[in-house]
Design a protein around this motif. Structure first.
Motif, short mmCIF file in Angstrom:
data_model
loop_
_atom_site.label_atom_id
_atom_site.label_comp_id
_atom_site.label_asym_id
_atom_site.label_seq_id
_atom_site.Cartn_x
_atom_site.Cartn_y
_atom_site.Cartn_z
N LEU A 211 -1.47 -7.41 3.51
CA LEU A 211 -0.96 -7.78 4.43
C LEU A 211 -0.63 -8.87 3.96
O LEU A 211 0.38 -9.55 4.58
N ASP A 212 -1.39 -9.58 3.42
CA ASP A 212 -1.29 -11.04 2.85
C ASP A 212 0.02 -11.17 2.27
O ASP A 212 0.63 -11.89 2.28
N ASP A 213 0.41 -10.22 1.73
CA ASP A 213 1.63 -10.43 0.48
C ASP A 213 2.53 -9.37 1.21
O ASP A 213 3.61 -9.74 0.70
N GLY A 214 2.83 -8.80 2.68
CA GLY A 214 3.94 -8.87 3.32
C GLY A 214 3.73 -7.47 3.40
O GLY A 214 5.03 -6.48 3.68
N SER A 215 2.99 -6.99 3.07
CA SER A 215 3.26 -5.03 3.01
C SER A 215 2.91 -4.62 4.41
O SER A 215 2.68 -5.68 5.23
N PRO A 216 3.88 -3.78 4.74
CA PRO A 216 4.44 -3.29 5.95
C PRO A 216 2.76 -2.07 6.99
O PRO A 216 3.44 -1.74 7.70
N PHE A 217 2.39 -2.30 5.46
CA PHE A 217 1.82 -0.37 6.14
C PHE A 217 0.27 -1.16 5.74
O PHE A 217 -0.22 -1.59 4.83
N THR A 218 -0.79 -0.27 6.85
CA THR A 218 -1.93 -0.43 7.16
C THR A 218 -2.74 0.91 6.46
O THR A 218 -2.16 2.03 6.49
N TRP A 219 -3.73 1.15 5.74
CA TRP A 219 -4.12 2.75 5.89
C TRP A 219 -4.26 3.57 6.76
O TRP A 219 -3.84 4.94 6.38
N LEU B 134 1.00 -1.23 -0.24
CA LEU B 134 -0.10 0.05 0.40
C LEU B 134 1.42 1.50 -0.19
O LEU B 134 1.90 0.98 0.81
N PRO B 135 0.48 2.05 -0.60
CA PRO B 135 0.96 3.75 -0.67
C PRO B 135 0.89 3.72 0.78
O PRO B 135 0.07 3.49 1.66
N SER B 136 1.94 5.40 1.26
CA SER B 136 1.87 5.62 3.19
C SER B 136 2.82 6.95 3.16
O SER B 136 2.98 7.30 1.84
N PRO B 137 2.44 7.33 3.94
CA PRO B 137 3.10 9.13 3.71
C PRO B 137 4.78 8.47 3.71
O PRO B 137 5.39 9.92 3.34
N GLN B 138 5.44 7.73 3.80
CA GLN B 138 6.17 7.06 3.41
C GLN B 138 6.88 6.70 2.24
O GLN B 138 7.57 7.44 1.61
N THR B 139 5.97 6.19 1.26
CA THR B 139 5.84 6.01 0.31
C THR B 139 4.53 6.31 -0.85
O THR B 139 3.70 5.55 -0.86
N ARG B 140 4.91 7.21 -0.63
CA ARG B 140 3.52 7.97 -1.76
C ARG B 140 4.12 7.53 -3.20
O ARG B 140 3.87 8.77 -4.23
N TRP B 141 4.02 6.27 -3.48
CA TRP B 141 4.07 6.43 -5.03
C TRP B 141 2.18 6.62 -5.34
O TRP B 141 2.97 6.78 -6.92
N CYS B 142 1.54 6.58 -5.02
CA CYS B 142 0.12 7.30 -5.31
C CYS B 142 0.55 8.56 -6.40
O CYS B 142 -0.80 8.80 -7.40
N THR B 143 0.56 9.37 -5.67
CA THR B 143 0.48 10.64 -5.69
C THR B 143 1.62 10.90 -7.01
O THR B 143 1.82 11.76 -7.92
N ARG B 144 2.95 10.27 -6.78
CA ARG B 144 3.68 10.51 -7.83
C ARG B 144 3.58 9.49 -9.35
O ARG B 144 3.29 10.33 -10.15
N GLN B 145 2.11 8.76 -9.43
CA GLN B 145 2.50 8.01 -10.28
C GLN B 145 0.92 8.20 -11.10
O GLN B 145 0.35 8.34 -12.13
N LEU B 146 0.21 8.45 -10.03
CA LEU B 146 -1.60 8.76 -10.74
C LEU B 146 -1.42 9.95 -10.57
O LEU B 146 -2.52 11.00 -11.24
N LYS B 147 -0.64 11.16 -9.71
CA LYS B 147 -0.74 12.56 -10.35
C LYS B 147 -0.02 13.30 -10.53
O LYS B 147 -0.09 14.22 -12.19
N ILE B 148 1.48 13.52 -10.21
CA ILE B 148 2.48 14.57 -11.31
C ILE B 148 2.90 13.90 -12.16
O ILE B 148 3.16 14.11 -13.09
N ARG B 149 2.86 11.66 -12.43
CA ARG B 149 3.64 11.82 -13.93
C ARG B 149 2.88 11.83 -14.52
O ARG B 149 3.14 12.36 -15.69
#
Length: 275
Positions: free
Chosen positions: A205-213, A79-94
């Motif tokens: 979480l099943d795939d090992g993501s360290p983040f929850t929403w 999941l994206p998170s405050p530490q890894t904001r890939w959603c903003t990078r890929q879906l907004k800025i890009r």
């Protein structure tokens, strides 16, 4: 050639900036755009339609060529998170950078108008990487603060987006910057979007993501009735404290919203999503 662009998030500040520029600088031919992630609240689309009617010109939709589900797989279901904001990078800025790239390649100078108010610091998210992509901050330059933003929207009959009844920023339905009370309200107002977020979280979480929403707990945990009541009590206590020390605005005794950041502390949110 000069090009003038203004990004709309579906939030109040960028909407007020669009109104301000139309009324104060009608000589500037501004291209208004909205980068659609496909995961926006329906209230956002409704507000954009109203704004489009006022502006009298279409708001260009910049749809990312690949949606959230595509990028979630690329990031191994993390999941994206405050530490890894890939959603903003890929879906907004890009998408924005891809849109303006041909303009810059043609030798145009692009002025990008960003909705930073006079009463807030310049927040991260729109640092120009090109010497002919120039960021302008008209609200800040004109000393327009939060109260003035509300007045601008009221003066033209737009008012606030409908989602301000239950949360005070735009952004994706499952934005990780939501406070816990906003997750509770999402569950009540849009249970289908809450369930979608819960599905994404379980898969991650099943795939090992360290983040929850939501920080520190899963949506399954947050949705428990006793936890919901605890979140509500905490929120009401915060509201009571801030109202007790905030003087009433006689011009807006019942309408000025208390921002979620005023209650829970300023979050370093992405201005591409939340302005």
């Amino acid at each position: 050639m000069e090009r003038h662009v203004l990004g709309l998030s579906g939030g109040r500040d960028s909407a007020a900036l669009a109104v301000y520029m139309r009324e104060q600088h009608p000589e500037i031919d501004i291209e208004y755009f909205f980068t659609d992630t496909g995961k926006e609240l329906p209230e956002v689309y409704e507000f954009l339609a109203q704004l489009e009617g006022f502006l009298g010109k279409p708001i260009i939709r910049l749809n990312p060529d690949r949606d959230f589900d595509f990028w979630l797989k690329q990031y191994n279901n993390f999941l994206p998170s405050p530490q890894t904001r890939w959603c903003t990078r890929q879906l907004k800025i890009r998408p924005f950078e891809r849109w303006v790239a041909p303009m810059l390649e043609d030798g145009d100078t692009v002025f990008s108008y960003v909705a930073i108010r006079a009463d807030e610091e310049y927040r991260e998210g729109y640092a120009s990487k090109h010497d002919r992509l120039i960021v302008r901050l008209p609200l800040k330059d004109a000393s327009i603060d939060k109260a003035s933003v509300l007045e601008i929207l009221d003066s033209v009959g737009l008012g606030l987006p409908a989602y301000y009844e239950w949360r005070t920023r735009s952004g994706c339905t499952f934005c990780f910057f939501q406070q816990k009370i906003e997750w509770v309200r999402l569950m009540e107002r849009h249970p289908n979007y809450f369930e979608e977020a819960r599905h994404y979280e379980k898969t991650a979480l099943d795939d090992g993501s360290p983040f929850t929403w939501s920080h520190g707990e899963s949506l399954d945990e947050l949705a428990r009735p006793e936890r919901v009541e605890e979140i509500r009590r905490d929120h009401e206590q915060r509201l009571a404290r801030i109202r007790a020390r905030t003087p009433m605005n006689p011009l807006r005794p019942d309408r000025e919203p208390i921002d979620i950041d005023d209650l829970y502390g300023q979050a370093k949110v992405c201005i591409a999503c939340h302005k």
